[in-house]
Design a protein around this motif. Structure first.
Motif, PDB file in Angstrom:
ATOM      1  N   ASP A   1      60.124   2.965   4.089  1.00  0.00           N
ATOM      2  CA  ASP A   1      61.216   3.839   3.635  1.00  0.00           C
ATOM      3  C   ASP A   1      62.427   3.735   4.564  1.00  0.00           C
ATOM      4  O   ASP A   1      63.577   3.786   4.109  1.00  0.00           O
ATOM      5  N   ALA A   2      62.171   3.599   5.869  1.00  0.00           N
ATOM      6  CA  ALA A   2      63.277   3.492   6.820  1.00  0.00           C
ATOM      7  C   ALA A   2      63.979   2.143   6.699  1.00  0.00           C
ATOM      8  O   ALA A   2      65.208   2.045   6.880  1.00  0.00           O
ATOM      9  N   ALA A   3      63.236   1.085   6.404  1.00  0.00           N
ATOM     10  CA  ALA A   3      63.831  -0.249   6.313  1.00  0.00           C
ATOM     11  C   ALA A   3      64.497  -0.509   4.970  1.00  0.00           C
ATOM     12  O   ALA A   3      65.356  -1.387   4.861  1.00  0.00           O
ATOM     13  N   ARG A   4      64.100   0.246   3.951  1.00  0.00           N
ATOM     14  CA  ARG A   4      64.569  -0.024   2.587  1.00  0.00           C
ATOM     15  C   ARG A   4      66.096  -0.034   2.460  1.00  0.00           C
ATOM     16  O   ARG A   4      66.654  -0.957   1.838  1.00  0.00           O
ATOM     17  N   PRO A   5      66.855   0.943   3.001  1.00  0.00           N
ATOM     18  CA  PRO A   5      68.312   0.921   2.828  1.00  0.00           C
ATOM     19  C   PRO A   5      69.002  -0.248   3.527  1.00  0.00           C
ATOM     20  O   PRO A   5      70.145  -0.591   3.195  1.00  0.00           O
TER      21      PRO A   5
ATOM     22  N   ASP B   1      64.825  -3.068  -5.538  1.00  0.00           N
ATOM     23  CA  ASP B   1      64.755  -1.614  -5.345  1.00  0.00           C
ATOM     24  C   ASP B   1      63.304  -1.139  -5.439  1.00  0.00           C
ATOM     25  O   ASP B   1      62.626  -1.367  -6.447  1.00  0.00           O
ATOM     26  N   ILE B   2      62.822  -0.508  -4.401  1.00  0.00           N
ATOM     27  CA  ILE B   2      61.434  -0.025  -4.366  1.00  0.00           C
ATOM     28  C   ILE B   2      61.381   1.489  -4.174  1.00  0.00           C
ATOM     29  O   ILE B   2      60.346   2.029  -3.790  1.00  0.00           O
ATOM     30  N   SER B   3      62.487   2.158  -4.469  1.00  0.00           N
ATOM     31  CA  SER B   3      62.531   3.598  -4.236  1.00  0.00           C
ATOM     32  C   SER B   3      61.516   4.341  -5.104  1.00  0.00           C
ATOM     33  O   SER B   3      60.827   5.254  -4.629  1.00  0.00           O
ATOM     34  N   GLU B   4      61.392   3.952  -6.378  1.00  0.00           N
ATOM     35  CA  GLU B   4      60.441   4.640  -7.259  1.00  0.00           C
ATOM     36  C   GLU B   4      59.009   4.417  -6.793  1.00  0.00           C
ATOM     37  O   GLU B   4      58.182   5.346  -6.807  1.00  0.00           O
ATOM     38  N   GLU B   5      58.703   3.190  -6.378  1.00  0.00           N
ATOM     39  CA  GLU B   5      57.349   2.904  -5.895  1.00  0.00           C
ATOM     40  C   GLU B   5      57.036   3.714  -4.644  1.00  0.00           C
ATOM     41  O   GLU B   5      55.908   4.206  -4.481  1.00  0.00           O
TER      42      GLU B   5
ATOM     43  N   LEU C   1      54.033   6.345  -4.358  1.00  0.00           N
ATOM     44  CA  LEU C   1      53.029   6.143  -3.319  1.00  0.00           C
ATOM     45  C   LEU C   1      52.902   7.388  -2.447  1.00  0.00           C
ATOM     46  O   LEU C   1      51.786   7.796  -2.079  1.00  0.00           O
ATOM     47  N   ALA C   2      54.024   8.020  -2.119  1.00  0.00           N
ATOM     48  CA  ALA C   2      53.983   9.254  -1.336  1.00  0.00           C
ATOM     49  C   ALA C   2      53.222  10.345  -2.082  1.00  0.00           C
ATOM     50  O   ALA C   2      52.444  11.104  -1.491  1.00  0.00           O
TER      51      ALA C   2
ATOM     52  N   LEU D   1      61.021  -9.406   5.708  1.00  0.00           N
ATOM     53  CA  LEU D   1      59.832  -9.771   6.467  1.00  0.00           C
ATOM     54  C   LEU D   1      59.133  -8.536   7.034  1.00  0.00           C
ATOM     55  O   LEU D   1      57.901  -8.441   7.008  1.00  0.00           O
ATOM     56  N   GLY D   2      59.908  -7.577   7.551  1.00  0.00           N
ATOM     57  CA  GLY D   2      59.298  -6.374   8.105  1.00  0.00           C
ATOM     58  C   GLY D   2      58.522  -5.592   7.059  1.00  0.00           C
ATOM     59  O   GLY D   2      57.406  -5.115   7.320  1.00  0.00           O
ATOM     60  N   ILE D   3      59.087  -5.464   5.868  1.00  0.00           N
ATOM     61  CA  ILE D   3      58.394  -4.751   4.785  1.00  0.00           C
ATOM     62  C   ILE D   3      57.150  -5.526   4.367  1.00  0.00           C
ATOM     63  O   ILE D   3      56.086  -4.942   4.101  1.00  0.00           O
ATOM     64  N   ALA D   4      57.249  -6.851   4.304  1.00  0.00           N
ATOM     65  CA  ALA D   4      56.094  -7.669   3.930  1.00  0.00           C
ATOM     66  C   ALA D   4      54.950  -7.489   4.924  1.00  0.00           C
ATOM     67  O   ALA D   4      53.782  -7.402   4.543  1.00  0.00           O
ATOM     68  N   GLN D   5      55.260  -7.422   6.208  1.00  0.00           N
ATOM     69  CA  GLN D   5      54.229  -7.204   7.224  1.00  0.00           C
ATOM     70  C   GLN D   5      53.609  -5.810   7.091  1.00  0.00           C
ATOM     71  O   GLN D   5      52.398  -5.635   7.246  1.00  0.00           O
TER      72      GLN D   5
END
Length: 296
Positions: free
Chosen positions: A175-179, A221-225, A229-230, A272-276
């Protein structure tokens, strides 16, 4: 929360004799009961099965019983399974070959010691009291089985809570990396364009660049996911805080939904960070699924 694996034992005695019941429970998708009773206790199978259906929600449960009739129990006697005795007699005679008449006469006496040939029997007067005796032994066995399953289930619940906390930490990082993903992709795209354009070439149309950025942002965009998930992780926390069960099938379903959102985040992300983070969350989810498979 209770595990599906466990062991329970109970015993009860009265004027009819003594009954010992053992329960063994293993993992199973549904409730499967396997009841093994000596001939004298066959009358109690129905009540025992109904009580187990009430006490156990899921798992493969095996009940075995032993009956030791009292020496002075007037309602108890013995019956000989003549069909089994004759079958054993023929089999032994066939493999031994010719024998003397005296050995033939002694063979049935020896075969009477074989399991199932001689069985205690109960007349109609004692059947009801014997069923009550079996149910009393079963209550103690169910109590110890439930305690055993609850003890292991508590350990599973603590491990599930750790999995949930790790999944939530991974989601917080995503969530922090998404924007920042779109901005990083813009910088990377501009740098790549600058490398490819020859010297003195006119700059790329800014409107076209913004259009490409908008398309990328929409696809990534992965905001809905993240929101869904939350919500699933909130449901997991609520389930772990609820002492009432059974939880197993709900956990199975919830783990599938969590996995669906994690997979979608991984497929849409180009960071890459989100993938990890997604890879680490998949490892936690696998551990959660293994635990859920052992929850009643």
């Amino acid at each position: 929360m209770r595990s599906m694996t466990g062991y329970g034992r109970g015993a009860a005695a009265n004027a009819q004799g003594r009954v010992v019941i053992e329960l063994r429970s293993l993992n199973h998708r549904f409730l499967e009961l396997s009841i093994h009773l000596p001939g004298a206790l066959g009358v109690a199978e129905g009540p025992l099965r109904r009580r187990l259906n009430e006490a156990v929600g899921r798992g493969k449960v095996t009940l075995s019983a032993r009956f030791d009739p009292a020496d002075d129990a007037g309602h108890c006697g013995y019956t000989v399974n003549r069909g089994l005795l004759q079958l054993l007699f023929r089999e032994v005679a066939l493999h031994r070959g010719p024998v003397t008449d005296e050995r033939h006469r002694m063979m049935p006496e020896i075969l009477l010691l074989a399991n199932g040939v001689v069985q205690p029997s109960v007349n109609a007067e004692g059947e009801g009291r014997l069923t009550e005796l079996c149910l009393a032994a079963l209550e103690e066995a169910v109590e110890t089985l439930t305690a055993d399953r609850s003890r292991e289930g508590g350990a599973h619940a603590r491990a599930l809570a750790r999995n949930g906390a790790a999944l939530r930490a991974g989601l917080a990082g995503i969530d922090a990396a998404r924007p920042l993903v779109a901005a990083a992709w813009r910088d990377k795209l501009k740098a790549r364009i600058a490398e490819l354009l020859p010297p003195g070439a006119p700059p790329l149309d800014a409107g076209r660049l913004e259009t490409e950025l908008a398309l990328f942002a929409d696809r990534a965009d992965i905001s809905e996911e993240c929101v869904r998930l939350a919500a699933h992780l909130d449901a997991l926390d609520a389930m772990l805080a609820d002492p009432k069960g059974p939880h197993g099938r709900r956990l199975d379903f919830l783990s599938q939904e969590i996995g669906r959102e994690i997979n979608t985040i991984g497929s849409k992300s180009r960071d890459l960070g989100i993938a990890q983070a997604v890879l680490a969350m998949k490892n936690e989810l696998e551990s959660l699924r293994e635990l859920a498979a052992n929850i009643e």
